[in-house]
Design a protein around this motif. Sequence first.
Motif, PDB file in Angstrom:
ATOM      1  N   GLY A   1       1.393  12.818  95.918  1.00 54.22           N
ATOM      2  CA  GLY A   1       0.714  12.683  94.639  1.00 54.22           C
ATOM      3  C   GLY A   1       1.579  12.075  93.559  1.00 54.22           C
ATOM      4  O   GLY A   1       1.072  11.672  92.500  1.00 54.22           O
ATOM      5  N   SER A   2       2.878  11.993  93.784  1.00 51.95           N
ATOM      6  CA  SER A   2       3.789  11.402  92.799  1.00 51.95           C
ATOM      7  C   SER A   2       4.158   9.968  93.139  1.00 51.95           C
ATOM      8  O   SER A   2       5.047   9.385  92.528  1.00 51.95           O
ATOM      9  CB  SER A   2       5.061  12.253  92.673  1.00 51.95           C
ATOM     10  OG  SER A   2       5.752  12.317  93.907  1.00 51.95           O
ATOM     11  N   ASP A   3       3.482   9.376  94.142  1.00 52.83           N
ATOM     12  CA  ASP A   3       3.687   7.973  94.500  1.00 52.83           C
ATOM     13  C   ASP A   3       2.764   7.076  93.664  1.00 52.83           C
ATOM     14  O   ASP A   3       1.757   7.538  93.122  1.00 52.83           O
ATOM     15  CB  ASP A   3       3.386   7.743  95.978  1.00 52.83           C
ATOM     16  CG  ASP A   3       4.421   8.390  96.894  1.00 52.83           C
ATOM     17  OD1 ASP A   3       5.234   9.181  96.406  1.00 52.83           O
ATOM     18  OD2 ASP A   3       4.405   8.101  98.093  1.00 52.83           O
ATOM     19  N   TYR A   4       3.099   5.777  93.647  1.00 51.79           N
ATOM     20  CA  TYR A   4       2.242   4.813  92.948  1.00 51.79           C
ATOM     21  C   TYR A   4       2.541   3.433  93.504  1.00 51.79           C
ATOM     22  O   TYR A   4       3.689   3.122  93.831  1.00 51.79           O
ATOM     23  CB  TYR A   4       2.532   4.840  91.442  1.00 51.79           C
ATOM     24  CG  TYR A   4       1.318   4.523  90.586  1.00 51.79           C
ATOM     25  CD1 TYR A   4       0.282   5.437  90.461  1.00 51.79           C
ATOM     26  CD2 TYR A   4       1.226   3.319  89.888  1.00 51.79           C
ATOM     27  CE1 TYR A   4      -0.817   5.164  89.666  1.00 51.79           C
ATOM     28  CE2 TYR A   4       0.129   3.040  89.097  1.00 51.79           C
ATOM     29  CZ  TYR A   4      -0.898   3.966  88.990  1.00 51.79           C
ATOM     30  OH  TYR A   4      -1.996   3.699  88.211  1.00 51.79           O
ATOM     31  N   PRO A   5       1.525   2.583  93.634  1.00 48.01           N
ATOM     32  CA  PRO A   5       1.775   1.217  94.110  1.00 48.01           C
ATOM     33  C   PRO A   5       2.555   0.412  93.078  1.00 48.01           C
ATOM     34  O   PRO A   5       2.380   0.588  91.877  1.00 48.01           O
ATOM     35  CB  PRO A   5       0.367   0.652  94.319  1.00 48.01           C
ATOM     36  CG  PRO A   5      -0.522   1.507  93.484  1.00 48.01           C
ATOM     37  CD  PRO A   5       0.088   2.854  93.435  1.00 48.01           C
ATOM     38  N   ILE A   6       3.410  -0.488  93.582  1.00 51.03           N
ATOM     39  CA  ILE A   6       4.180  -1.344  92.681  1.00 51.03           C
ATOM     40  C   ILE A   6       4.007  -2.822  93.036  1.00 51.03           C
ATOM     41  O   ILE A   6       4.677  -3.666  92.462  1.00 51.03           O
ATOM     42  CB  ILE A   6       5.672  -0.960  92.672  1.00 51.03           C
ATOM     43  CG1 ILE A   6       6.299  -1.109  94.066  1.00 51.03           C
ATOM     44  CG2 ILE A   6       5.868   0.437  92.132  1.00 51.03           C
ATOM     45  CD1 ILE A   6       7.815  -0.895  94.078  1.00 51.03           C
ATOM     46  N   LYS A   7       3.118  -3.109  93.974  1.00 50.63           N
ATOM     47  CA  LYS A   7       2.779  -4.493  94.325  1.00 50.63           C
ATOM     48  C   LYS A   7       1.255  -4.630  94.360  1.00 50.63           C
ATOM     49  O   LYS A   7       0.542  -3.673  94.675  1.00 50.63           O
ATOM     50  CB  LYS A   7       3.365  -4.863  95.691  1.00 50.63           C
ATOM     51  CG  LYS A   7       4.872  -5.015  95.691  1.00 50.63           C
ATOM     52  CD  LYS A   7       5.298  -6.252  94.925  1.00 50.63           C
ATOM     53  CE  LYS A   7       6.816  -6.433  94.939  1.00 50.63           C
ATOM     54  NZ  LYS A   7       7.522  -5.384  94.183  1.00 50.63           N
TER      55      LYS A   7
END
Length: 297
Positions: A96-102
């Motif tokens: 839940g603390s991940d996020y896309p960066i591309k």
Amino acid sequence: MATSLGFILVTHNQPNQLRRLVDTINIMFDYPRIVCHHNFSITPLNQESFPKNVKFVMPHVKTKWGKFSTIEAEMRALRLLYQCPDPPDWFTILSGSDYPIKPAAKIIQDLSSSPYDAFIHHEIVQYNRLESPWQRLGYQRYCTVKTWVPAIEKNGRLKKKFITLLEKPSLTKFFTPFSDSFPCFVGDHFFCGNHRVAKYLLDQHETAVSLQKYYQKHTIFPTESYYQTLLCNARGFNLCNNNMRYVDWSSENAHPKTLGMEDLPSLLSSSAHFARKFDSCKDIEILNELDKQIREY
């Protein structure tokens, strides 16, 4: 046909940040298949408020950080993801603390054009080849015979710590599942794989009962070895030793640094697809800025 990507989200807190992650994934990937395992026993969550493309694992597993219960939760989510009539070509496991960066187009292009079956960080662990901190730590965690003993922390609380009883392979071989023909591997927990990898992991999770029991009862942080050991000892897979995740371990403790606006240049210049960890309660601007870079409206 376009390559499809499904998502497994393993969460336990911050429902608002989870919803933001889901909304971003839906905008980027046009409402892909998402399976979420949420530990409802830690934080309540109204699953009815989520979009229809999000399925929740029910009943949930009472997961604990770094324990085999997290693997069990992920395997239940993976099974649910691939039980659907039109399963995705690839899956990726996120917290839940991940996020896309591309942008989605870049992620899909990298996956569809690659010769690999999985992007997973992995290092072999051998007694006479402990060249990196990962390998040395991995040997202590997974390849020695340990016992748990009570210990008192500085604050006076009672906890458990492990002490090593046997370390040399000539002795540990009688108590661990590892050998020259079935070595132990370690690596970062989060990874992505194609549908062949998903099927293999699900099949092995049903049949490799003794390996599961060993990781569950006799190891520390099985989440950083179980998948690597299964996939690296399998035949027929081409594995990329890069999980396409940006993580900053400069804090030098059990958790990576919480990323903020000062990290934006490094995030954007990275070749990684996703990053962790973020905390919208501490710095929401970094997520707002990433949205400008990655969302395709």
